[in-house]
Design an enzyme around this catalytic site. Sequence first.
Site, PDB file in Angstrom:
ATOM      1  N   ARG A 235      -3.191 -10.080   5.002  1.00  0.00           N
ATOM      2  CA  ARG A 235      -3.603 -10.236   3.603  1.00  0.00           C
ATOM      3  C   ARG A 235      -2.498  -9.667   2.718  1.00  0.00           C
ATOM      4  NH1 ARG A 235      -6.163  -7.137  -0.346  1.00  0.00           N
ATOM      5  NH2 ARG A 235      -7.745  -8.203  -1.613  1.00  0.00           N
TER       6      ARG A 235
ATOM      7  N   LYS B  76       0.809  -1.220   0.000  1.00  0.00           N
ATOM      8  CA  LYS B  76       0.000   0.000   0.000  1.00  0.00           C
ATOM      9  C   LYS B  76       0.842   1.270   0.000  1.00  0.00           C
ATOM     10  CE  LYS B  76      -4.342  -1.933   1.497  1.00  0.00           C
ATOM     11  NZ  LYS B  76      -5.440  -1.985   2.490  1.00  0.00           N
TER      12      LYS B  76
END
Length: 287
Positions: free
Chosen positions: A266, A225
């Site tokens: 994840r 991210k």
Amino acid sequence: MTISRGRGAPRGLPEWDRCAVMGVVNVTPDSFSDGGRWFDTTAAVKHGLELVAQGADLVDVGGESTRPGASRVDEDEELRRVLPVVRGLAAEGVVVSVDTMRASVARQAVEAGAKLVNDVSGGAADPGMIPAVAAAEVPFVVMHWRGHSDGMNSLAVYGDVVREVAGELRRRMDAVVSGGIAPERVVIDPGLGFAKTAEHDLALLGHLAELRALGRPLLVAASRKRFLGRVLARDGGATVPPARERDAATAAVSAIAAHEGAWAVRVHEVRATADAVRVARAVEAAR
């Protein structure tokens, strides 16, 4: 409601003796991380099986990008992308999660073999989601969410991000349980990168204990991210590594999350994170 604390899996999923690893299969042309690489059903199923071989405990299949600024796809297209992949992986014995904000997709994916519904809106985007998941009797991920991808950056305003995210998650958990989903099936996710700046994401990672205090299994989804790009930036922030060059940083976050008692992480690249969570478990066992 009475809820347990700790790493234990939600009802309906296997119990692992460490932080679980959720591998990501994006069946989309426009994911920020790997858009288009697994858009073909055969390639997506093969990739999911490769993730399991590398150490993934479950595989999250999504047919709609939720990157900042992304537009929604229509329901028929999402179903066309997702269902054959869920069906193919489930047929191979993989524990499959479906990443969707639509009740119809969740319902049909469960019928195709999915064991977990991962909704980034926590049931807020589709009023039919909570009753659909309650009827299916599968675990449900409640992520912290303030709005759709095309406008979420403007919603990244907090006085105390940890307190506000925890409070908003608590209210969403209550709504989900009131709607019929058993509390033992609820997983929470702080929603890193969703209506949050890099500073907000780092603050949440630094206070995972406050989120675990909500009493439900915690899923941490930091993989590749933007905030990791900001942390890794060089030349005074001018050179930010692209998403696929953030896997070592992702594994570092996975180790931190495992140490802090997360139920699962994840990730897109599984092998390094699978090693990281096992090392974290070994250190924990040696105390």
